[in-house]
Design an enzyme around this catalytic site. Structure first.
Site, mmCIF file in Angstrom:
data_model
loop_
_atom_site.group_PDB
_atom_site.id
_atom_site.type_symbol
_atom_site.label_atom_id
_atom_site.label_comp_id
_atom_site.label_asym_id
_atom_site.label_seq_id
_atom_site.Cartn_x
_atom_site.Cartn_y
_atom_site.Cartn_z
ATOM 1 N N SER A 282 0.863 -1.162 0.007
ATOM 2 C CA SER A 282 -0.125 -0.048 -0.225
ATOM 3 C C SER A 282 0.913 1.147 -0.016
ATOM 4 O O SER A 282 2.000 1.019 0.243
ATOM 5 C CB SER A 282 -0.901 0.064 1.211
ATOM 6 O OG SER A 282 -0.388 0.516 2.406
ATOM 7 N N LYS A 283 0.115 2.374 -0.049
ATOM 8 C CA LYS A 283 1.024 3.765 -0.087
ATOM 9 C C LYS A 283 2.068 3.892 0.736
ATOM 10 O O LYS A 283 2.927 4.430 0.850
ATOM 11 C CB LYS A 283 -0.088 4.841 -0.053
ATOM 12 C CG LYS A 283 -0.794 4.940 -1.428
ATOM 13 C CD LYS A 283 -0.162 6.074 -2.276
ATOM 14 C CE LYS A 283 -0.422 6.211 -3.673
ATOM 15 N NZ LYS A 283 0.795 6.582 -4.713
ATOM 16 N N ARG A 284 1.472 3.531 1.980
ATOM 17 C CA ARG A 284 2.579 3.602 3.240
ATOM 18 C C ARG A 284 3.946 2.838 3.141
ATOM 19 O O ARG A 284 4.669 3.370 3.842
ATOM 20 C CB ARG A 284 1.729 3.461 4.417
ATOM 21 C CG ARG A 284 1.512 1.855 4.903
ATOM 22 C CD ARG A 284 0.624 1.915 6.007
ATOM 23 N NE ARG A 284 -0.123 0.242 5.506
ATOM 24 C CZ ARG A 284 0.485 -0.630 6.091
ATOM 25 N NH1 ARG A 284 1.663 -0.692 6.738
ATOM 26 N NH2 ARG A 284 0.145 -1.972 5.784
#
Ligand code: GLU
Length: 471
Positions: free
Chosen positions: A243-245
């Site tokens: 994911s983006k994180r």
């Protein structure tokens, strides 16, 4: 001897607005596999979701493919444009008895599921229309459903996952054509793959369940099934779904960070595929080595530190012209002004001393700032402290001495060392003022490299400017 069948692979992205690195990696695997075997690599845009499939979203895929250097054969195919063909096949399946008309309404299907849930039975819908006598058919809208086998199992012989068994009593009679006449995704993929002559379906293992359903369509129609190869997805460093994180998930974000495309190819190729202990390789090596047998069954983990080292290796060994082309592309992509002819020439000449330890294109530009800047150079605060009155005096003397020196590394070294010694200084003490004068910075390539790259005239002008500064 029979001609071996030509290999045809494809990437079939749904346009979502970005090109995800997972899609990029899948595209790359398909591209490597086909290209190394004289096969074809095709692109199909799965744009049947009209709300999401904007021209911009499709463009994002084309941009990602082009940046990564993944050229496809022929025109990109639009899945949406092939809707009539999908419907035609659904009707052919109906005519051959592999499918049936289902007149059940949404409400009836819901009610069936409710009841099944309440009774603790499987909620898999069993349409009463499967075996209905056609004379009992009402004159209303109907969906076309696959008459899927009820007994036994559907086995997918997967080049990565091995043999995977799906019990048929757990697969329902999937809808092929909805009552509004639109085909389902499952049907569209199979019809397109067959019509495009796809021999190898290499894609993310989130599609493994779909393969079972798709295989049922192949088998019903007597079509030759492709080789299935379902690749584990890319995970974050913590082993969780990417994911983006965890970092950038769009491939163009890496382009914007200044990762050269060849490094991204190397990095993505290694993400889930291996060839012994090889971590760093060229495109030619990847093409020679890539095979489905090298794809692992465990999810690969994104590792940005490793990407840095891969990028560093590629930058160090790329030829200067290729690097200049990458830099030109990077500047355009990030909306920065293009290099002037002088900047281009100086940077190209400087490349030998910039590329050794750089891990990205912006790092090269940062190190090469002395080649890009123009007079009058205003030193930054850290550099300016080196331009005190004494240093300026030495620079003035040096300028005079360099006026007629021959402009080669040995002479420059001898002249500068001599000048430092004449003032009882180590050469290192002179480096600060020279860096400040030549680049306006305190961290730069060696002063000799800078002087050789920008040449006598520009060097002397910069030294003169610095020597005559006020302050
Ligand atoms: N459109 C699907 C996706 O973007 C891929 C379908 C396929 O490869 O069969 O995930």
């Amino acid at each position: 001897m029979a001609q071996p069948q030509q290999i045809v692979t494809r990437i079939a992205p749904s346009p979502t607005g970005i090109m995800h690195i997972g899609t990029a990696r899948t595209a790359l695997f398909n591209w490597l596999f086909a290209r190394a075997r004289g096969g074809q690599f095709l692109l199909r845009i799965e744009d049947t979701d009209r709300a999401r499939s904007t021209p911009e979203a499709t463009q994002a895929i084309l941009d990602g493919m082009r940046w990564l250097g993944l050229d496809w054969d022929g025109e990109a195919v639009s899945q949406f444009a092939r809707v009539p063909r999908h419907a035609e096949i659904a009707r052919a399946m109906l005519a051959r008895g592999h499918a049936y008309k289902c007149f059940a309404t949404q409400d009836e299907i819901e009610a069936y599921r409710e009841a099944a849930r309440a009774e603790g039975r499987s909620t898999l819908y069993h349409s009463p229309w499967r075996d209905a006598d056609p004379t009992s058919h009402p004159d209303g809208p109907y969906a076309i459903r696959l008459k899927a086998p009820r007994e036994g199992a559907t086995v997918i012989d997967d080049a990565v996952q091995g043999s995977v068994t799906f019990r048929n009593d757990q697969l329902d009679d999937m809808v092929l054509l909805r009552s509004d006449g639109t085909p389902t995704y499952m049907l569209a993929v199979v019809v397109d793959d067959v019509d495009m002559g796809v021999t190898h379906v290499i894609r993310g293992d989130d599609h493994l369940n779909n393969a079972a359903r798709q295989a049922q369509i192949y088998r019903a129609m007597g079509w030759a099934e492709p080789v299935w190869a379902h690749i584990p997805l890319i995970h974050g460093p913590d082993g969780k779904k990417l994911s983006k994180r965890h970092g950038a998930t769009g491939v163009m974000e890496y382009a914007e960070m200044g990762v050269p495309a060849c490094a991204m190819r190397n990095y993505l190729t290694r993400l889930g595929w291996s060839h012994g202990d090889d971590e760093l390789f060229t495109d030619a090596q990847a093409l020679e080595w890539f095979d489905l047998s090298g794809i692992g069954r465990a999810p690969a983990r994104l590792d940005l530190k490793k990407l840095d080292s891969v990028a560093g290796w590629h930058i160090a060994q790329m030829d200067d012209a290729a690097l200049m082309a990458e830099i030109t592309g990077y500047l355009a992509l990030t909306g920065q002004p293009a290099l002037s002819q002088t900047q281009h020439d100086r940077l190209a000449r400087a490349m030998y001393c910039l590329k050794d330890r750089a891990k990205s294109l912006p790092e090269i530009l940062e190190k090469g700032q002395f080649a890009l800047t123009a007079r009058p150079i205003s030193p930054d605060a850290a550099a300016a402290v080196h331009l005190d009155a004494v240093s300026r005096g030495i620079l003035r003397e040096l300028t005079a001495q360099l006026q007629h020196a021959s402009w080669d590394r040995d002479t420059l070294e001898a002249t500068l060392t001599h000048a430092a010694e004449a003032h009882g200084l180590k050469f290192g003490k002179l480096a600060g003022p020279l860096r400040a004068a030549l680049a306006g910075r305190s961290v730069t390539p060696s002063v000799f490299d800078m002087m050789l790259v920008i040449g006598r005239e520009e060097s002397l002008d910069r030294l003169t400017d610095a020597a005559s500064r006020d302050g």
